[in-house]
Motif scaffolding. Structure first.
Motif, PDB file in Angstrom:
ATOM      1  N   ARG A  15       0.826  -1.200   0.000  1.00  9.70           N
ATOM      2  CA  ARG A  15       0.000   0.000   0.000  1.00  9.70           C
ATOM      3  C   ARG A  15       0.856   1.244   0.000  1.00  9.70           C
ATOM      4  NH1 ARG A  15      -4.117  -1.806  -2.331  1.00  9.70           N
ATOM      5  NH2 ARG A  15      -5.412  -3.250  -1.160  1.00  9.70           N
ATOM      6  N   LEU A  16       2.020   1.121   0.541  1.00 11.42           N
ATOM      7  CA  LEU A  16       2.963   2.241   0.533  1.00 11.42           C
ATOM      8  C   LEU A  16       4.358   1.652   0.527  1.00 11.42           C
ATOM      9  CD1 LEU A  16       3.665   5.341   1.169  1.00 11.42           C
ATOM     10  CD2 LEU A  16       3.930   4.536   3.492  1.00 11.42           C
ATOM     11  N   VAL A 109      -5.464   3.258   0.768  1.00 14.44           N
ATOM     12  CA  VAL A 109      -5.471   2.964  -0.659  1.00 14.44           C
ATOM     13  C   VAL A 109      -5.725   4.236  -1.478  1.00 14.44           C
ATOM     14  CG1 VAL A 109      -6.726   1.750  -2.479  1.00 14.44           C
ATOM     15  CG2 VAL A 109      -6.194   0.586  -0.337  1.00 14.44           C
ATOM     16  N   PHE A 110      -6.681   5.048  -1.021  1.00 15.63           N
ATOM     17  CA  PHE A 110      -7.097   6.187  -1.856  1.00 15.63           C
ATOM     18  C   PHE A 110      -6.387   7.496  -1.549  1.00 15.63           C
ATOM     19  CE2 PHE A 110     -10.673   3.430  -2.862  1.00 15.63           C
ATOM     20  CZ  PHE A 110     -10.683   3.588  -4.237  1.00 15.63           C
ATOM     21  N   TYR A 112      -2.955   8.164  -1.618  1.00 16.05           N
ATOM     22  CA  TYR A 112      -1.566   7.880  -1.916  1.00 16.05           C
ATOM     23  C   TYR A 112      -0.676   9.089  -1.641  1.00 16.05           C
ATOM     24  CZ  TYR A 112       2.467   6.643  -4.781  1.00 16.05           C
ATOM     25  OH  TYR A 112       3.726   6.380  -5.225  1.00 16.05           O
ATOM     26  N   GLY A 113      -1.104  10.242  -2.161  1.00 20.36           N
ATOM     27  CA  GLY A 113      -0.301  11.453  -2.014  1.00 20.36           C
ATOM     28  C   GLY A 113      -0.146  11.884  -0.570  1.00 20.36           C
ATOM     29  N   LYS A 114      -1.254  11.877   0.122  1.00 22.15           N
ATOM     30  CA  LYS A 114      -1.235  12.344   1.498  1.00 22.15           C
ATOM     31  C   LYS A 114      -0.389  11.430   2.388  1.00 22.15           C
ATOM     32  CE  LYS A 114      -4.414  14.556   4.698  1.00 22.15           C
ATOM     33  NZ  LYS A 114      -5.810  14.783   5.052  1.00 22.15           N
ATOM     34  N   HIS A 116       2.191   9.818   1.536  1.00 25.74           N
ATOM     35  CA  HIS A 116       3.596  10.175   1.345  1.00 25.74           C
ATOM     36  C   HIS A 116       3.952  11.448   2.092  1.00 25.74           C
ATOM     37  CE1 HIS A 116       5.467   7.324  -1.454  1.00 25.74           C
ATOM     38  NE2 HIS A 116       4.224   7.083  -1.842  1.00 25.74           N
ATOM     39  N   THR A 117       3.041  12.393   2.068  1.00 21.62           N
ATOM     40  CA  THR A 117       3.308  13.631   2.792  1.00 21.62           C
ATOM     41  C   THR A 117       3.550  13.343   4.268  1.00 21.62           C
ATOM     42  OG1 THR A 117       1.685  14.605   1.304  1.00 21.62           O
ATOM     43  CG2 THR A 117       2.487  15.988   3.105  1.00 21.62           C
TER      44      THR A 117
END
Lengths: 165, 977
Positions: A15-16, A109-110, A112-114, A116-117
C-alpha cells in the motif's frame, strides 16, 4: 538510518513503499514478496523484530506491527533503537488515524499522495525528523491547504472524480 | 485548438482515484485481466503525459508514480516528464514531480543534470514547503554533482531562521557529505553550531546527522565529544539521548577516559528514565563499550533482569540479546539468569528461542559441554527443522572454536558428530564433514574412534539417500581409508565402500570413496603379505610359541612403519582373520575361534593356501564393483577406477600364480610384496592440517601473469550453480513455505475487513494511548507504567522437557573448579597460533575522504574561532612536533589533559609521553582552580584543544622553538568535559 518503510496488507499487496536507498522496481517487488513471506509465517503474539540481513544486506533489522488488515514495516540499521522504531510505527499509525478519522485500509489505498506527505514529515531521507504527531499533522494540513489554494484559481477541475463528488 | 483539446483531455482524464477504482474492480478476478488493465492504463498514461497542459501531465505522472511504487513498473522512460513537472510553479503539481523524482531517480538518471537550477530556485523559495520539497528530494536522490552544485545554497539554509526549513537542511547534510565529502569544508562549522542551537529540533536533527556519520567512522568525531557530553547532560529528549548514547558507544571504545566521564550520567539515566527504549540503549552502551565499569555493568544486569521478567516478547528478546553481548566478559550475569534462558529455549517466539540458544552456548565450558550438548541434541530432535538446525550449527561452532578448545574427550565428540549426522533434517553436513576430516588430521588419539564412527556411517544404507549427508559420508570414507589401520574389519569397510547404492552419490564423493577403496585394498594386501611371511617364518622355525612369533613380527616389520603403527597393524591383521571368519567366507578348517592367540601359528599354517581365498575374493569384489566405473563421465571417478583396476589385475595374477606354485617360491612372492609395499609407501606420508596463511607464505612467481578480465568466470560459476542446484532436492521447510504463499493463490480479497479495521485500530490506540516504550518528554509525568502486555499464551507442551533441561543443566552450569580429568587431553595440532591472520580492512575511499575532510574542517574551524580568543587571553600555548604533542598551557583549571600516547602514537612516542606526563603534573600543581563557569570553561577548552591539534602543521615551526619541546601532540584530543 531507516532503509525502507513499507505498508502492505495481509494479502501481501503493498500500500505504501518507500526505499531510502535506491532499488530497482523489480528488486522492490521482490523484496516486498520476500518480506511478506517472512511476516505471514510469524505467529501472533511474538516479538516484532526480524533479522533481515539475508534480505536487505548486512546490518538490517526489521520491525513490524500488524493492525487489522495491514502490516506496517520499518527496515533500519544499527543506528536506530529497536524500541524507538516500534514507537515510531505507533506515531505513524496514530498520525494516520488523526488525519483520516479512524483510518482504515481504504483510506490508505485512496490517499496515496497524502500518505507520502505524512511519511515524509516523519522520516526525512532515512532519518527520523519529527516524532510528535501533532506537529506532523500541522505540517500536513498546511501542505494540503497550500495544494488546494494552488488549484482553486484554475477553471478546470482537478480531476473528474473530484468534480463528481 | 490545441489548447481546447488539452482541456478536453483534462476533462476526460482518469484521475489517480479512478485508476485505483479500476484496479480494484479487476483485482478479485484472475491476474491476467488485471495485467491487461494495467498495461492499458500505462498506454493511456503514455498519451496523457505528452500533453502540454500541466494539470493533465502531472496527473498522468502521479498515476505513473503510483503504478511504479505499488506494482513495480519501471518508469525511467518518463524521467524527462518528471523534470518538466518539477518546474511547474503550482505547488500541487510541483509536489507530484518531486514525489516521482524521489521514487525513481538514481545515479544513472541522465536528466538529473537538468534539475540543478530548479532545485536551486526551490531551495531559495520563500515558501517553507517548497524548500522542503526540494530538500526532501535531495536527501534521497542527491548525486555527487548535485550535492556539489547545491552545497552553497545549503550552507545558507543551515543558518535559516525558519525552523521547519532548518531542520531539514541539517538532515540533508548527511547525504551531501556522503556524496560530496568536500562539502565538509563549507558546511561543517554550521552543522556543529547547530548542536548548540536553542532550537531543539535543530539540535535533534544535527545529532541525528552526527550519529550516522560517527557510526561509520567514529574517530574523526572524537573532538566533538564535549559537545555530545553537554547534550547528554542537558537534553531531555529521549530520541536525542538515544542517538548521543549510540555515538558515545563508539567513541568510548576509542578513548577509554571518555568512559569514565560518561558512565555516571548513563547510570543516572538508566535508573531514572521511564522510557524502555532509552533504558535499553543505556544497557547496550554499557554492555558494549563500558563493560570495564563494574558498577555500571551491575546496574545494567539488574535492568536486563527486569526486561527478562517482562511478558512482552519484544522486551524479553532484547533483554536476551543484551545478555548475550554481556556473556563474553561477564558470564556471571548470564548464569544469574540461566533459568529464564533455559525456559526461553522452548518459547513460541523464534527470536527468543534463538537468543536463548546463543546464550546457552555461551555458558558452555569444558566441564559441562558433554551434558549440555547431549540435552540439546535431544531437544533438537523434538524441535522444528529450522530450530533443530540452528541448534546443531551452534553446537558445531561452539565445540570447534579455537581448535576444539572446550573438547576434552575427543572420542565423545567424534561420536557426537556421528550422532548429529543422523538427526533428521540435519543440514550442517558441510560443517560436520570438515570437522571429521580436521579432527582426523589434528588429533592423533581420536583416530580409532573416528574410524569406528566412519564405519557406522558408511555401513548405514539409509544415509546414502539423503543429499545433505553426502558430505559427511565423503568425510567418513576419507577417514576410513586414511586411517584404515585402526579398522576392526577392513573387509566390511570394503563392502560398504563398494556397495551398489553408492551410485546415489555425487561424483566428487564417489571419487573419495574410490580413493579410500584403494587405500583399504592396499592395506589388506599388505596384511596378507605379512601373514604369508609369518607363515613362512613359522614353517621354518617349527613350533614356536606365540610369544616368539610376536617378536618375529616385530623383526619383520617393514622399515617404513614405526613400531607402534606396526602394533596396530598386527592387531588388525588378527581382526582381519576373525572378520574373515565371521563373514561366512570359506574357512571351515578354522577350528579355534576363541583362543586365537594361542593357536595362531597352527591355524595359519593349516590354512595358508586358503588365506588366499579371501584376498582373491576381495580382489574379485573390487573388480566387479569398479569395472563399471571406468566408463564414468567424471574424470576423477574414471581415473581412480582405472588405477584401482590396474593394480587389482596385476596383484591378482601374481597371487594366483603364487597359489599355483603352492609353496613359497621366493621370486614371485617377492614381486607381490614389492608392488604392495610400493603402494603402501604411497599412503605412508601422513596428511596434516594446512595453515591458513600457507598460501600467503609462497612468494608470487615473477612470471605469473594474472588475467585482468575475469568475465569468463561468470560462465564457469553459472555452470557450477547449475549442477549443484540440480543434484540437491529442496528441503521440506522451503517447499512448505511455497505452498503457503498466498501470492500464488491469486489476489485475496483486499478490503474484506475494511469496515472493522478502524474499530480495532482505535481499540489498539486506546489501549496503548500514551503508553509507549518511548515516553515523550511531554507525558513524562503521566504514564510511568509500561502497559501490561497481552496475556502470553504459553502452551506448556514443552514444559516438561524444559524442566528436564533446567534440572539437567542445573549443576553443570554453575561455575565449578576445574575437574581433574582422568586422562590427559589429547594433543591437538595447531598451526596458526601466534600468527594473526588479519584481513586487510580498508575503509571505503569515500569514507576516508569524508573523515579526512571532517578532521580538516574541525581543525580549521577551531583555528579561526580560537585564534582570536587566544590572542585576547594572551596565554601561551605549547606546541610539539610531528604527530605527537601538546599540553595546553591554558586556563588554570584544565585538569584532565590528554596524556595520550595511545596505540595511535605507538612505541616511538613512549619516551616522549613520559616527559609529557611530567610536564602535565607540573602544570597541574602550579595552577590552582579558578572560578570560571563550568560551561564556558569546557567550551573554551574544547576550542583550544582543537586549535592545538589542528595548528600543529602550521604553527609548529613558528612556535616550536619557544616551547617545551618535550611535550607531544596527542592524536586524540583532550577531553575537558
Amino acid at each position: 538510518m531507516i532503509k525502507a518503510v513499507i505498508v502492505m496488507n495481509t494479502q501481501g499487496r503493498p500500500r505504501l513503499t518507500k526505499f531510502y536507498d535506491f532499488q530497482h522496481p523489480d528488486k522492490q517487488q521482490e523484496l516486498i514478496r520476500t518480506l511478506y513471506s517472512v511476516l505471514c509465517n510469524r505467529p501472533e503474539n511474538v516479538s516484532n523484530f526480524v533479522n533481515v540481513d539475508s534480505i536487505f544486506g548486512p546490518d538490517s533489522q526489521l520491525v513490524y506491527k500488524h493492525y487489522a488488515t495491514l502490516y506496517f514495516v520499518f527496515v533500519y540499521d544499527s543506528a536506530e533503537n529497536e524500541l524507538a522504531m516500534l514507537d515510531l510505527i505507533q506515531v505513524f499509525v496514530e498520525t494516520l488515524d488523526k488525519c483520516f478519522k479512524n483510518v482504515c485500509e481504504l483510506d490508505i489505498v485512496f490517499n496515496y499522495g497524502k500518505l507520502h506527505t505524512i511519511v515524509d514529515e516523519i522520516i526525512f531521507g532515512g532519518q527520523v525528523l519529527e516524532t510528535n504527531s501533532a506537529e506532523v499533522i500541522r505540517a500536513v494540513e498546511a501542505i494540503s491547504k497550500l495544494e488546494a489554494s494552488s488549484t482553486t484559481n484554475r477553471f478546470v477541475p482537478k480531476s473528474v472524480s473530484s468534480w463528481r463528488r | 485548438m490545441a489548447n481546447s483539446s488539452s482541456i478536453m483531455d483534462s476533462f476526460f482524464q482518469r484521475s489517480l482515484d479512478d485508476l485505483i477504482k479500476g484496479i480494484r474492480l479487476h483485482s478479485p478476478e484472475s491476474s491476467t485481466s488485471i495485467s491487461s488493465f494495467l498495461s492499458k492504463s500505462i498506454e493511456e498514461i503514455r498519451r496523457e503525459i505528452k500533453s502540454t497542459d500541466p494539470q493533465t501531465k502531472s496527473t498522468a505522472l502521479l498515476k505513473l508514480t503510483y503504478l511504479h511504487s505499488i506494482y513495480g513498473f519501471d518508469i525511467s522512460w518518463a524521467a524527462f516528464h518528471v523534470v518538466e513537472v518539477i518546474s511547474y510553479p503550482q505547488f500541487n503539481l510541483k509536489r507530484i514531480g518531486y514525489l516521482a523524482a524521489s521514487a525513481t531517480f538514481n545515479e544513472s538518471t541522465e536528466v538529473l543534470l537538468l534539475v540543478t537550477n530548479q532545485f536551486r530556485k526551490d531551495l531559495s523559495s520563500a515558501n517553507d514547503f517548497e524548500v522542503s520539497l526540494a530538500l526532501q528530494c535531495l536527501s534521497v536522490i542527491g548525486t555527487s554533482d548535485l550535492c556539489r552544485d547545491l552545497c552553497n545554497d545549503l550552507f545558507t539554509l543551515l543558518s535559516s531562521t525558519r525552523p521547519y526549513v532548518k531542520k531539514k537542511a541539517i538532515a540533508v547534510v548527511l547525504r551531501v557529505f556522503n556524496k560530496y565529502p568536500d562539502a565538509v569544508r563549507v558546511c561543517f562549522k554550521r552543522l556543529v553550531d547547530n548542536l548548540e542551537s536553542s532550537d531543539p529540533q535543530a539540535v535533534s536533527a544535527a545529532v541525528g546527522v552526527f550519529c550516522e556519520l560517527s557510526l561509520r567512522d567514529p574517530k574523526a568525531y572524537l573532538p566533538l565529544a564535549p559537545e555530545f557530553y553537554r547534550i547528554l547532560i542537558d537534553c531531555k529528549n529521549n530520541w536525542v539521548l538515544i542517538k548521543v548514547l549510540k555515538m558515545f558507544g563508539k567513541l568510548a571504545l576509542l578513548e577509554p577516559r571518555l568512559g569514565k566521564k560518561i558512565v555516571g550520567p548513563i547510570c543516572e539515566i538508566m535508573e531514572k528514565s521511564m522510557a524502555k527504549s532509552l533504558v535499553f540503549e543505556c544497557i547496550r552502551t554499557v554492555v558494549s563499550s563500558l563493560s570495564d565499569h563494574e558498577s555500571a555493568v551491575k546496574l545494567a544486569s539488574v535492568k536486563i533482569r527486569e526486561l527478562l521478567a517482562e511478558d512482552d516478547p519484544n522486551l524479553k528478546y532484547l533483554g536476551l540479546q543484551a545478555l548475550s553481548d554481556l556473556a563474553t566478559k561477564h558470564l556471571w550475569a548470564v548464569l544469574e539468569n540461566k533459568d529464564v534462558v533455559l525456559k526461553s529455549l522452548s518459547d513460541v517466539d523464534p527470536n527468543i528461542k534463538l537468543a536463548s540458544l546463543r546464550l546457552l552456548m555461551s555458558m558452555v565450558s569444558e566441564d559441562n559441554v558433554a551434558e549440555i550438548t547431549k540435552v540439546l541434541v535431544n531437544f533438537a530432535l523434538k524441535s522444528d527443522p529450522e530450530f533443530c538446525n540452528e541448534i546443531l550449527r551452534s553446537i558445531l561452532v561452539t565445540c570447534s572454536g579455537n581448535y576444539y578448545e572446550i573438547v576434552f574427550d575427543f572420542d565423545w565428540y567424534v561420536s557426537l558428530l556421528g550422532e548429529m549426522a543422523r538427526v533428521p533434517h540435519c543440514q550442517s553436513g558441510e560443517e560436520i564433514e570438515s570437522q571429521l576430516v580436521d579432527i582426523g588430521m589434528r588429533v592423533k588419539d581420536a583416530r580409532p574412534e573416528l574410524v569406528k564412527v566412519g564405519r557406522d556411517l558408511l555401513t548405514d544404507p539409509a544415509l546414502l539417500g539423503n543429499p545433505f549427508l553426502h558430505g559427511i559420508l565423503s568425510a567418513a570414507a576419507w577417514v576410513s581409508g586414511e586411517y584404515v589401520e585402526f579398522s576392526k574389519n577392513p573387509f566390511e569397510l570394503m563392502e560398504a565402500l563398494l556397495q551398489p547404492r553408492t551410485n546415489l552419490l555425487p561424483p566428487s564423493v564417489r571419487a573419495v570413496y574410490l580413493q579410500s577403496t584403494f587405500k583399504v585394498l592396499v592395506f589388506c594386501l599388505q596384511c596378507y603379505i605379512w601373514q604369508r611371511e609369518e607363515v613362512d617364518a613359522s614353517s621354518l622355525a617349527g613350533d614356536l610359541t606365540s610369544l616368539g612369533i610376536d617378536s618375529k613380527c616385530g623383526l619383520q616389520s617393514p622399515e617404513s612403519r614405526t613400531l607402534s603403527t606396526h602394533g596396530a597393524i598386527a592387531n588388525s591383521e588378527q581382526n582381519l582373520e576373525s572378520a574373515i571368519r565371521d563373514s561366512n567366507w570359506p574357512f571351515e578348517d578354522f577350528d579355534n575361534q576363541d583362543a586365537l592367540q594361542e593357536n595362531h601359528t597352527s591355524a595359519l599354517s593349516e590354512t595358508e593356501i586358503s588365506t588366499q581365498d579371501p584376498v582373491v575374493k576381495l580382489l574379485n569384489l573390487t573388480e566387479t564393483a569398479v569395472v563399471p566405473l571406468i566408463w564414468s563421465h567424471e574424470v576423477e571417478v574414471q581415473e581412480r577406477a582405472r588405477n584401482i583396476l590396474g593394480v587389482v589385475q596385476i596383484v591378482k595374477q601374481d597371487i594366483l600364480g603364487v597359489g599355483a606354485m603352492h609353496e613359497t617360491s621366493g621370486k614371485k612372492d617377492f614381486e607381490v610384496c614389492e608392488i604392495t609395499n610400493l603402494f603402501d609407501d604411497l599412503f605412508e606420508e601422513e596428511l596434516g592440517p594446512v595453515s591458513v596463511n600457507a598460501q600467503a607464505r609462497i612468494p608470487v612467481p615473477a612470471d605469473l601473469i594474472f588475467k585482468d578480465n575475469l568475465t569468463d568466470l561468470d560462465l564457469i560459476y553459472s555452470d557450477l550453480q547449475l549442477s549443484s542446484s540440480t543434484s540437491f532436492s529442496l528441503g521440506t521447510s522451503r517447499s512448505r513455505e511455497e505452498d503457503n504463499d498466498p501470492l500464488s493463490n491469486g489476489q485475496g480479497r483486499e478490503d474484506l475487513e475494511s469496515s472493522t479495521i478502524s474499530g480495532s485500530l482505535l481499540a489498539q490506540h486506546r489501549k496503548r494511548h500514551g503508553l509507549y516504550y518511548l515516553t515523550s518528554e511531554k507525558d513524562e509525568t503521566g504514564s510511568n507504567d509500561y502497559p501490561p502486555a497481552t496475556e502470553s499464551k504459553y502452551l506448556d507442551k514443552n514444559g516438561d522437557e524444559v524442566n528436564d533441561l533446567v534440572k539437567l543443566t542445573e549443576q553443570s552450569l554453575t561455575i565449578k573448579k576445574r575437574q581433574n580429568h582422568a586422562k590427559p587431553r589429547p594433543m591437538v595440532v595447531k598451526l596458526d597460533e601466534g600468527e594473526n591472520f588479519i584481513p586487510a580492512k580498508k575503509l571505503e575511499i569515500k569514507d576516508e575522504l569524508l573523515s579526512g575532510a571532517v578532521r580538516d574542517a574541525l581543525l580549521e574551524n577551531e583555528e579561526v574561532s580560537t585564534s582570536s580568543k587566544f590572542s585576547e587571553a594572551g596565554k601561551p600555548s605549547v606546541e610539539r612536533k610531528g604527530k605527537e604533542t601538546l599540553v595546553i598551557d591554558g586556563p588554570p583549571d584544565l585538569r584532565e589533559h590528554s596524556v595520550t600516547a595511545d596505540s595511535e602514537v605507538g612505541n616511538s612516542s613512549s619516551r616522549r609521553s613520559k616527559h609529557k606526563n611530567h610536564s602535565k603534573e607540573r602544570r597541574q600543581h602550579s595552577h590552582g582552580e579558578s572560578g570560571e563557569g563550568k560551561e564556558e570553561r569546557s567550551r573554551k577548552e574544547k576550542k583550544k584543544s582543537s586549535h592545538h591539534r589542528h595548528s600543529r602543521h602550521k604553527t609548529q615551526e613558528k612556535q616550536g622553538s619557544s616551547n617545551n619541546a618535550s611535550n607531544q601532540t596527542p592524536q586524540i584530543p583532550d577531553y575537558l568535559l
